[in-house]
Design a protein around this motif. Structure first.
Motif, PDB file in Angstrom:
ATOM      1  N   ASN A 162      41.163  47.976  46.510  1.00  0.00           N
ATOM      2  CA  ASN A 162      40.108  46.144  46.665  1.00  0.00           C
ATOM      3  C   ASN A 162      39.211  46.482  45.729  1.00  0.00           C
ATOM      4  O   ASN A 162      38.509  45.494  45.754  1.00  0.00           O
ATOM      5  CB  ASN A 162      39.334  46.236  47.990  1.00  0.00           C
ATOM      6  CG  ASN A 162      40.291  45.669  49.579  1.00  0.00           C
ATOM      7  OD1 ASN A 162      41.639  44.616  48.880  1.00  0.00           O
ATOM      8  ND2 ASN A 162      41.289  46.942  49.959  1.00  0.00           N
TER       9      ASN A 162
ATOM     10  N   SER B 124      39.359  45.334  42.291  1.00  0.00           N
ATOM     11  CA  SER B 124      38.658  44.488  41.925  1.00  0.00           C
ATOM     12  C   SER B 124      38.004  43.486  42.440  1.00  0.00           C
ATOM     13  O   SER B 124      37.591  42.821  41.919  1.00  0.00           O
ATOM     14  CB  SER B 124      40.062  44.266  41.305  1.00  0.00           C
ATOM     15  OG  SER B 124      40.953  45.451  40.667  1.00  0.00           O
ATOM     16  N   LEU B 125      38.699  43.479  43.529  1.00  0.00           N
ATOM     17  CA  LEU B 125      37.896  42.313  44.597  1.00  0.00           C
ATOM     18  C   LEU B 125      36.333  42.461  44.605  1.00  0.00           C
ATOM     19  O   LEU B 125      35.836  41.126  44.286  1.00  0.00           O
ATOM     20  CB  LEU B 125      38.403  41.846  45.889  1.00  0.00           C
ATOM     21  CG  LEU B 125      39.867  42.135  46.295  1.00  0.00           C
ATOM     22  CD1 LEU B 125      40.237  41.974  47.218  1.00  0.00           C
ATOM     23  CD2 LEU B 125      40.610  40.517  44.902  1.00  0.00           C
TER      24      LEU B 125
ATOM     25  N   LYS C  79      34.668  42.479  35.877  1.00  0.00           N
ATOM     26  CA  LYS C  79      35.815  43.069  35.085  1.00  0.00           C
ATOM     27  C   LYS C  79      37.161  44.472  35.418  1.00  0.00           C
ATOM     28  O   LYS C  79      36.026  44.862  34.626  1.00  0.00           O
ATOM     29  CB  LYS C  79      36.276  42.078  34.069  1.00  0.00           C
ATOM     30  CG  LYS C  79      38.386  41.493  34.776  1.00  0.00           C
ATOM     31  CD  LYS C  79      38.444  39.881  33.336  1.00  0.00           C
ATOM     32  CE  LYS C  79      40.120  40.373  34.034  1.00  0.00           C
ATOM     33  NZ  LYS C  79      41.116  39.643  33.132  1.00  0.00           N
ATOM     34  N   LEU C  80      37.476  44.774  35.258  1.00  0.00           N
ATOM     35  CA  LEU C  80      37.910  46.049  35.656  1.00  0.00           C
ATOM     36  C   LEU C  80      39.151  46.413  34.851  1.00  0.00           C
ATOM     37  O   LEU C  80      40.155  45.414  35.236  1.00  0.00           O
ATOM     38  CB  LEU C  80      37.383  47.156  36.503  1.00  0.00           C
ATOM     39  CG  LEU C  80      36.280  46.497  37.788  1.00  0.00           C
ATOM     40  CD1 LEU C  80      35.972  48.066  39.349  1.00  0.00           C
ATOM     41  CD2 LEU C  80      35.239  47.750  36.882  1.00  0.00           C
ATOM     42  N   PRO C  81      39.265  47.415  34.168  1.00  0.00           N
ATOM     43  CA  PRO C  81      40.478  48.027  33.712  1.00  0.00           C
ATOM     44  C   PRO C  81      41.998  48.561  34.885  1.00  0.00           C
ATOM     45  O   PRO C  81      41.834  49.491  34.385  1.00  0.00           O
ATOM     46  CB  PRO C  81      40.829  48.915  32.529  1.00  0.00           C
ATOM     47  CG  PRO C  81      38.960  49.855  32.918  1.00  0.00           C
ATOM     48  CD  PRO C  81      37.944  48.548  34.091  1.00  0.00           C
ATOM     49  N   ILE C  82      41.884  47.669  35.991  1.00  0.00           N
ATOM     50  CA  ILE C  82      42.376  48.072  37.061  1.00  0.00           C
ATOM     51  C   ILE C  82      43.315  47.138  37.382  1.00  0.00           C
ATOM     52  O   ILE C  82      43.313  46.297  37.361  1.00  0.00           O
ATOM     53  CB  ILE C  82      41.481  48.248  37.888  1.00  0.00           C
ATOM     54  CG1 ILE C  82      40.492  48.575  38.229  1.00  0.00           C
ATOM     55  CG2 ILE C  82      41.956  49.289  39.688  1.00  0.00           C
ATOM     56  CD1 ILE C  82      40.707  50.944  38.459  1.00  0.00           C
ATOM     57  N   GLU C  83      44.757  47.656  37.796  1.00  0.00           N
ATOM     58  CA  GLU C  83      46.028  46.674  38.545  1.00  0.00           C
ATOM     59  C   GLU C  83      45.824  46.485  39.681  1.00  0.00           C
ATOM     60  O   GLU C  83      45.994  48.049  40.054  1.00  0.00           O
ATOM     61  CB  GLU C  83      47.180  45.862  38.087  1.00  0.00           C
ATOM     62  CG  GLU C  83      47.260  44.907  37.207  1.00  0.00           C
ATOM     63  CD  GLU C  83      48.448  44.933  36.149  1.00  0.00           C
ATOM     64  OE1 GLU C  83      48.918  45.947  36.981  1.00  0.00           O
ATOM     65  OE2 GLU C  83      47.861  44.474  35.277  1.00  0.00           O
ATOM     66  N   SER C  84      46.394  46.080  41.128  1.00  0.00           N
ATOM     67  CA  SER C  84      46.537  46.514  42.918  1.00  0.00           C
ATOM     68  C   SER C  84      48.444  46.844  42.805  1.00  0.00           C
ATOM     69  O   SER C  84      48.310  44.906  42.033  1.00  0.00           O
ATOM     70  CB  SER C  84      45.779  45.676  43.065  1.00  0.00           C
ATOM     71  OG  SER C  84      43.975  45.838  42.871  1.00  0.00           O
TER      72      SER C  84
ATOM     73  N   ASN D 209      51.768  43.210  40.863  1.00  0.00           N
ATOM     74  CA  ASN D 209      50.641  43.243  41.536  1.00  0.00           C
ATOM     75  C   ASN D 209      50.789  42.572  42.650  1.00  0.00           C
ATOM     76  O   ASN D 209      51.614  42.210  43.030  1.00  0.00           O
ATOM     77  CB  ASN D 209      49.927  42.539  40.620  1.00  0.00           C
ATOM     78  CG  ASN D 209      49.447  42.088  39.322  1.00  0.00           C
ATOM     79  OD1 ASN D 209      50.251  42.897  39.002  1.00  0.00           O
ATOM     80  ND2 ASN D 209      48.554  42.384  39.175  1.00  0.00           N
TER      81      ASN D 209
ATOM     82  N   MET E 150      43.754  51.598  33.376  1.00  0.00           N
ATOM     83  CA  MET E 150      44.795  51.377  32.754  1.00  0.00           C
ATOM     84  C   MET E 150      46.040  52.682  32.115  1.00  0.00           C
ATOM     85  O   MET E 150      46.363  52.751  31.229  1.00  0.00           O
ATOM     86  CB  MET E 150      44.223  50.039  31.353  1.00  0.00           C
ATOM     87  CG  MET E 150      44.190  49.497  31.861  1.00  0.00           C
ATOM     88  SD  MET E 150      46.191  48.267  32.287  1.00  0.00           S
ATOM     89  CE  MET E 150      45.999  46.943  33.220  1.00  0.00           C
TER      90      MET E 150
ATOM     91  N   LEU F 269      33.803  54.424  32.750  1.00  0.00           N
ATOM     92  CA  LEU F 269      34.081  53.465  32.305  1.00  0.00           C
ATOM     93  C   LEU F 269      34.287  52.856  31.126  1.00  0.00           C
ATOM     94  O   LEU F 269      35.075  51.762  30.780  1.00  0.00           O
ATOM     95  CB  LEU F 269      32.969  52.245  33.617  1.00  0.00           C
ATOM     96  CG  LEU F 269      33.712  50.444  33.593  1.00  0.00           C
ATOM     97  CD1 LEU F 269      35.222  50.745  33.899  1.00  0.00           C
ATOM     98  CD2 LEU F 269      32.582  50.259  34.409  1.00  0.00           C
TER      99      LEU F 269
ATOM    100  N   THR G 188      51.438  48.789  32.132  1.00  0.00           N
ATOM    101  CA  THR G 188      51.078  47.330  31.169  1.00  0.00           C
ATOM    102  C   THR G 188      51.092  46.585  30.021  1.00  0.00           C
ATOM    103  O   THR G 188      51.697  46.079  29.145  1.00  0.00           O
ATOM    104  CB  THR G 188      50.896  46.396  32.022  1.00  0.00           C
ATOM    105  OG1 THR G 188      49.530  46.717  32.169  1.00  0.00           O
ATOM    106  CG2 THR G 188      51.424  46.012  34.025  1.00  0.00           C
TER     107      THR G 188
END
Ligand SMILES: Cc1cc2nc3c(=O)[nH]c(=O)nc-3n(C[C@H](O)[C@H](O)[C@H](O)COP(=O)(O)OP(=O)(O)OC[C@H]3O[C@@H](n4cnc5c(N)ncnc54)[C@H](O)[C@@H]3O)c2cc1C
Ligand SMILES: [Zn+2]
Lengths: 88, 418
Positions: B240, B242-243, B251-256, B302, B344, B397, B415
């Motif tokens: 969670n 990024s939320l 904004k972060l270099p992260i995908e859930s 995602n 990433m 970061l 990605t």
């Protein structure tokens, strides 16, 4: 199992597709002078919402076309699919 | 705190175990804390524990939207290892292995650390060479690593398919003997009990919904149970992240992504080690109850759903059957999923941010359980001292900007390649 409607072939099961991530990313134009920050954004930063997400999918075991999908990342509901040059 | 021992066990058996103290309190939320930790998973609990224990900061709250242990800390396949090649990862995780060795004593809670050995199978000469290189890098960093021949493997994991007609014949393996497993729930509960005992308030069913930032500085947190004041917050919310970061305009270099695991019906002792398949992404071990614990790939798109899809499970288990053909005869008992914070480059972020008093702990990908002690230890240091410890000094970061990525083989979201 997701059912995804390829804009070229119609509804197929998820097994035929592979995922390409955030559809809003745009490669910086060739030859254009851009800042490091813009490069970073292009390479490493992705939309990661809970809810509606526009993303790329590849019909890799089908017609091999890339296309866009609007999907909910929490419920997996698929709202719409479109060709790359169409709006979602 | 009531100490757990053979004596307390005997004593309590006289009253039919009706009089055990609760392992931690259920305190009221105070108006103000020195540090607020968001997320009561393994990392949040360990961070609070070490803040109190090592840095004597005890006016701390852990805010958890669900319950302790309901997130990834209670959903993982419990593999512990430090078999990394890059120094930043190797040294960090190896320090973690040292913490695992004494964790049960440290917490007075049996976390069932089981150094049963992690075996990575190789299925070609080239892969054996790559593993030898990784093993040598590990040894240079003081991490235990040995190479196993096919003959040695046959004695260790006799049920694997060693025939030459296997789709991916087994050539040998890299093994980290001190790698293994631990009981995930016990890790969460042990840290919760330890932190509570040192004065930390564990507040369950309390969701963080926003932040109060003034002049670039955090001053408060908004929660489903009211607003509180604080000077520092540490985010430990795994999938969670990024939320919550978006509520701080970051904004972060992260995908859930969702990662699934499953267990089979229990069977007699069958597998003594943790084994990973080298020709795909599958790993398994046998729990103390006898279940085969298995996992592999992300579902691959995602997701915040905490549940996965059948095709991935089918794919993962077909790799398992290629490795141990007799797995095909087992029934599956349960499958589940957890939301991973995929960074990433596949490595974590433990850092301060541009907002004063906001600290970030995320990007754990598939492997954050084994990091629980060392992540908490270094994050507590970072929060208390307002700068990273040497152990997490590479997990910044800004590395995505400076180019100092820690791209250990293929565990990131990838990605950016596609
Ligand atoms: C199927 C699976 C298998 C895995 N296998 C392994 C393995 O073998 N080895 C390994 O090392 N790692 C493994 N992992 C990864 C590991 O579980 C995670 O990296 C690690 O647990 C993440 O840290 P955590 O324990 O703090 O996360 P979590 O336990 O997820 O804690 C985060 C907490 O934050 C809370 N939260 C979120 N938003 C809010 C909010 N707004 N307000 C308040 N609270 C909030 C959540 O409810 C949650 O409890 C696996 C993960 C999964 C899903
Ligand atoms: Zn198609």
């Amino acid at each position: 199992m997701l059912e995804i409607k390829c804009p070229y072939c119609g509804k197929r099961s998820q097994n035929e597709f592979s995922y390409g991530g955030d559809a809003k990313i745009k490669r910086p134009e060739l030859g254009k002078e851009i800042s490091d920050k813009e490069w970073d954004n292009f390479v490493y930063y992705r939309d990661n919402p809970k809810g509606k997400h526009s993303e790329l999918w590849h019909h890799i075991s089908g017609c091999r076309q890339w296309f866009k999908v609007s999907r909910d990342t929490a419920s997996h509901e698929i709202f719409k699919t479109a060709k790359l040059d169409e709006d979602l | 705190m009531q100490k757990y021992s053979i004596f307390s066990l005997i004593k309590n058996s006289f009253s039919n175990h009706q009089n055990w103290e609760p392992a931690w309190r259920d305190p009221e939320l105070k108006k103000e804390y020195d540090v607020v930790i968001v997320g009561g998973g393994g990392h949040g609990l360990a961070t609070a524990y070490y803040l109190a224990k090592e840095h004597k900061i005890t006016n701390v709250a852990i805010l958890e939207k669900g319950w302790i242990g309901g997130g990834n800390v209670g959903r993982n396949t419990t593999i512990l290892r430090s078999n990394y090649m890059w120094d930043a990862n190797g040294l960090f995780y190896e320090y973690g292995m040292k913490l695992w060795e004494n964790l049960s004593q440290e917490l007075n809670y049996n976390v069932m650390y089981s150094p049963r050995g992690v075996i990575n199978l190789a299925h070609s000469d080239a892969q054996l060479n790559v593993f030898a290189r990784r093993g040598n890098s590990m040894r240079l960093n003081g991490i235990d690593a040995i190479m196993l021949s096919k003959e040695e493997l046959i004695t260790k994991i006799p049920f694997a398919d060693f025939s030459n007609s296997a789709r991916f014949p087994i050539f040998g393996a890299l093994m980290q003997p001190k790698g293994g497993t631990a009981r995930h729930d016990a890790v969460a509960w042990g840290y919760a009990r330890g932190a509570d005992n040192l004065g930390v308030d564990i507040i369950q069913h309390c969701e963080v919904t926003g932040f109060d930032v003034q002049n670039g500085k955090i001053i408060g947190v908004q929660t489903s149970r009211g607003n509180i004041k604080t000077k520092k917050i540490g985010l430990c919310v795994a999938g969670n992240t990024s939320l919550l970061a978006s509520k701080l305009n970051m904004k972060l270099p992260i995908e859930s992504h969702v990662l699934q695991a499953c267990v089979s019906e229990p069977v007699k002792p069958f597998l003594d080690h943790v084994v990973t398949f080298g020709a795909g992404h599958f790993y398994c071990s046998q729990s103390d109850k006898g279940e085969m614990v298995m996992g592999g790939d992300l579902d691959g798109y995602n997701s915040y759903a905490q549940r996965g899809n059948l095709p991935t499970l089918q794919h993962v288990l077909s790799e398992g059957v290629a490795m141990f053909p007799n797995l095909s005869r087992l029934k599956m008992l349960r499958t589940w999923g957890g939301i991973m914070d995929m960074s990433m480059d596949g490595s974590p972020i433990i850092d301060k941010t541009h907002i004063e008093g906001v600290y970030l702990n995320c990007g754990w990908c598939y492997g954050g359980f084994k990091a629980t002690p060392v992540s908490g230890w270094t994050f507590a240091y970072t929060i208390a001292q307002d700068h990273p410890h040497e152990l997490n000094s590479k997990f910044r970061l800004n590395r995505f900007h400076t180019g100092h990525l820690i791209d250990e083989k293929g565990v990131g979201t990838k990605t950016w390649i596609g």
